[in-house]
Design an enzyme around this catalytic site. Structure first.
Site, PDB file in Angstrom:
ATOM      1  N   CYS A  77       0.835  -1.209   0.000  1.00 55.44           N
ATOM      2  CA  CYS A  77       0.000   0.000   0.000  1.00 55.44           C
ATOM      3  C   CYS A  77       0.874   1.265   0.000  1.00 55.44           C
ATOM      4  O   CYS A  77       1.598   1.514  -0.949  1.00 55.44           O
ATOM      5  CB  CYS A  77      -0.998  -0.038   1.153  1.00 55.44           C
ATOM      6  N   HIS A 175      -3.894  -4.877  -0.030  1.00 52.26           N
ATOM      7  CA  HIS A 175      -3.431  -5.408   1.258  1.00 52.26           C
ATOM      8  C   HIS A 175      -3.522  -6.932   1.228  1.00 52.26           C
ATOM      9  O   HIS A 175      -4.596  -7.487   1.474  1.00 52.26           O
ATOM     10  CB  HIS A 175      -4.303  -4.864   2.400  1.00 52.26           C
ATOM     11  N   GLU A 177      -2.514  -8.987   3.374  1.00 49.96           N
ATOM     12  CA  GLU A 177      -2.829  -9.478   4.721  1.00 49.96           C
ATOM     13  C   GLU A 177      -4.315  -9.374   5.046  1.00 49.96           C
ATOM     14  O   GLU A 177      -4.781  -9.957   6.026  1.00 49.96           O
ATOM     15  CB  GLU A 177      -1.985  -8.723   5.767  1.00 49.96           C
TER      16      GLU A 177
END
Length: 193
Positions: A77, A175, A177
């Site tokens: 990001c 993202h 994650e």
């Protein structure tokens, strides 16, 4: 394997740590130059505003260290955006690793782009096992244009770079994650580089 997550006060560190644990690895969070230089893999996260994040990097000299790293580095990001030449956000000079500038989405679309969108035109082993038009989670108001370093695209107002790669440096606008099993697969691919 030693996995360093760079801590400069502008990252979503806990969710990245948890995602790495879910795929069977352990990482550590640090701003220590030596620990970062000797890690096998480095993750450069980022959440927030570009100019203040760059100032935080400069406080520890990390803006000097990061471009010199030789192991695989993954910017996430804002981390990816700071690896570019410049950003319109706060008129920020970036690390200059990727040969592209960060620009703001037009007023024609809602910003930030927040939620799920597809990635496509996937290149490099970072996306091994990921099918075209897989959904990833994004939150951003600024983007990298398509360029020679582009390894994945997303379309929102315009087609832009949702992932970049140059030498040992990788960047993803989304993202991983927070992108479920396919985001974790991309993290695993990075750790297996």
């Amino acid at each position: 394997m030693k996995i360093a997550i760079i801590d400069y006060g502008a990252g979503n560190l806990q969710s990245i740590l948890f995602a790495i644990e879910r795929i069977g690895f352990t990482a550590f969070v640090t701003k220590d130059w030596n620990l970062i230089k000797t890690a096998d893999k480095v993750i450069f996260p980022g959440v927030g505003e570009a100019s203040s994040a760059m100032e935080k990097l400069k406080e520890n000299g990390l803006h000097i260290l990061i471009p010199t790293l030789k192991q695989p580095v993954l910017g996430i990001c804002l981390g990816m955006q700071l690896m570019c030449r410049t950003s319109e956000e706060g008129n920020t000079t970036g690390l200059g690793i990727f040969d592209v500038d960060i620009i703001k989405f037009s007023k024609e679309v809602k910003v930030p782009q927040m939620g799920w969108n597809t990635i496509y035109n996937l290149k490099t082993t970072l996306f091994q096992g990921i099918k075209e038009k897989e959904y990833m989670y994004l939150v951003h108001s600024f983007y990298a244009s398509k360029c020679s370093n582009t390894i994945a695209n997303t379309d929102y107002d315009t087609e832009y770079s949702s992932a970049l790669q140059k030498d040992n440096f990788y960047g993803v606008q989304f993202h991983p994650e927070k992108s479920g099993v396919f985001g974790e697969k991309i993290l695993l691919n990075f750790l297996n580089l």
